[in-house]
Scaffold this motif. Structure first.
Motif, mmCIF file in Angstrom:
data_model
loop_
_atom_site.group_PDB
_atom_site.id
_atom_site.type_symbol
_atom_site.label_atom_id
_atom_site.label_comp_id
_atom_site.label_asym_id
_atom_site.label_seq_id
_atom_site.Cartn_x
_atom_site.Cartn_y
_atom_site.Cartn_z
ATOM 1 N N ARG A 185 0.988 15.550 -12.398
ATOM 2 C CA ARG A 185 2.060 14.291 -12.310
ATOM 3 C C ARG A 185 1.812 13.405 -11.173
ATOM 4 N N MET A 186 1.230 13.969 -9.830
ATOM 5 C CA MET A 186 0.990 13.348 -8.925
ATOM 6 C C MET A 186 -0.065 12.241 -9.130
ATOM 7 N N ILE A 187 -1.384 12.614 -9.810
ATOM 8 C CA ILE A 187 -2.041 11.845 -10.336
ATOM 9 C C ILE A 187 -1.629 10.788 -11.126
ATOM 10 N N ASP A 188 -0.989 11.034 -12.264
ATOM 11 C CA ASP A 188 -0.300 9.983 -13.041
ATOM 12 C C ASP A 188 0.594 8.750 -12.191
ATOM 13 N N LEU A 189 1.182 9.282 -11.063
ATOM 14 C CA LEU A 189 1.990 8.293 -10.271
ATOM 15 C C LEU A 189 0.788 7.495 -9.456
ATOM 16 N N VAL A 190 -0.295 8.019 -9.010
ATOM 17 C CA VAL A 190 -1.314 7.208 -8.466
ATOM 18 C C VAL A 190 -1.653 6.107 -9.421
ATOM 19 N N ARG A 191 -1.958 6.459 -10.446
ATOM 20 C CA ARG A 191 -2.436 5.666 -11.576
ATOM 21 C C ARG A 191 -1.519 4.714 -11.967
ATOM 22 N N GLN A 192 -0.046 4.989 -11.905
ATOM 23 C CA GLN A 192 1.120 3.960 -12.318
ATOM 24 C C GLN A 192 0.989 2.798 -11.287
ATOM 25 N N LEU A 193 0.919 3.517 -9.726
ATOM 26 C CA LEU A 193 1.065 2.513 -8.753
ATOM 27 C C LEU A 193 -0.171 1.693 -8.765
ATOM 28 N N LYS A 194 -1.194 1.915 -9.061
ATOM 29 C CA LYS A 194 -2.508 0.933 -9.014
ATOM 30 C C LYS A 194 -2.370 0.152 -10.118
ATOM 31 N N LYS A 195 -1.878 0.287 -11.357
ATOM 32 C CA LYS A 195 -1.470 -0.518 -12.314
ATOM 33 C C LYS A 195 -0.438 -1.779 -11.923
ATOM 34 N N PRO A 239 12.742 1.280 -10.734
ATOM 35 C CA PRO A 239 11.956 2.064 -11.320
ATOM 36 C C PRO A 239 10.372 1.979 -11.412
ATOM 37 N N ILE A 240 9.676 3.047 -11.169
ATOM 38 C CA ILE A 240 8.151 2.746 -11.114
ATOM 39 C C ILE A 240 7.526 3.506 -12.602
ATOM 40 N N ASP A 263 -8.259 4.221 -3.920
ATOM 41 C CA ASP A 263 -8.796 2.914 -3.521
ATOM 42 C C ASP A 263 -9.287 3.061 -2.453
ATOM 43 N N LEU A 264 -9.138 4.237 -1.594
ATOM 44 C CA LEU A 264 -9.533 4.496 -0.110
ATOM 45 C C LEU A 264 -9.173 5.878 0.064
ATOM 46 N N MET A 265 -10.040 6.541 0.647
ATOM 47 C CA MET A 265 -9.508 7.877 1.313
ATOM 48 C C MET A 265 -10.235 8.163 2.456
ATOM 49 N N VAL A 266 -9.208 8.277 3.565
ATOM 50 C CA VAL A 266 -9.569 8.694 4.751
ATOM 51 C C VAL A 266 -9.223 10.161 5.248
ATOM 52 N N ALA A 273 0.895 -1.357 0.030
ATOM 53 C CA ALA A 273 0.267 0.235 -0.029
ATOM 54 C C ALA A 273 0.812 1.290 0.031
ATOM 55 N N VAL A 274 0.189 2.159 -0.776
ATOM 56 C CA VAL A 274 1.058 3.390 -0.605
ATOM 57 C C VAL A 274 0.034 4.577 -0.528
#
Length: 207
Positions: A94-104, A206-207, A134-137, A4-5
């Protein structure tokens, strides 16, 4: 293995709240730090912390800030300050792009944010961001706020990961310290480059 990130929002995925406050001080002709001294007065028991935990209404918060700023000799409008946080709704693509990459990659990606029931543009942005994570607290919804240890334990239980399987990103060191004490990997965010290099170091690739 990292399962999890966890992303802070303001100052990481969204515009920095510190920048919003600094711009507000300049517009109001206030000295540097004048707003921060008022809103953070009394620390964890003060109005800002209570607002983030959902313990007081926005109206009561603004009324209290109006009085406190007057007493401090640096009067400003609590309503005006909080309206200015709509500028924080700017997303860093670019942060949203990273979120999407991590989910992939298969990681669970969550947001862990101190916020308040705002309404308006900022609330609309949080609604949109829920679709990316996936989740927002959100602090005001759970009655806890960073850096209280219980909110980190809550998000870990919700993502179903152990601390050592988790990475937490935040722009405030004070919020990283309890996460690190629990055993999480932590990354202090000053730029997107910090995030990329930090994640590459944690993942060992690399991610």
């Amino acid at each position: 293995m990292i399962k999890a990130v966890l992303f802070d929002l303001g100052g990481v995925v969204l515009e920095s709240p510190l920048k919003i406050i600094t711009n507000f001080e300049k517009r109001m002709g206030l000295s540097d730090g004048a707003v921060t001294r008022v809103i953070l007065q009394d620390g964890d028991t003060g109005p800002w912390a209570c607002l983030e935990r959902g313990e007081i209404s926005m109206a009561d918060f603004c009324q209290e800030i109006n009085a406190r700023s007057e007493n401090a000799g640096t009067p400003f409008s609590g309503q005006g300050l909080m309206a200015s946080f709509d500028d924080m709704a700017r997303v860093r693509p670019r942060m949203i792009d990273l979120v999407r990459q991590l989910k992939k990659r298969g990681q669970t990606v969550a947001a862990l944010t101190n916020n308040w029931h705002s309404g308006g543009l900022l609330q609309d942005r949080f609604t949109q961001l829920r679709e990316e994570f996936d989740l927002m607290v959100e602090s005001w919804k759970v009655g806890l706020r960073k850096p209280e240890a219980a909110i980190y334990q809550l998000v870990l239980s919700r993502v179903g990961a152990r601390p050592e399987e988790t990475v937490f990103l935040d722009d405030f060191g004070i919020n990283l310290k309890p996460a690190r004490a629990l055993g999480m990997h932590t990354i202090k965010v000053g730029s997107v480059e910090d995030v990329v290099s930090g994640l590459c170091e944690v993942f060992g690739e690399p991610i």
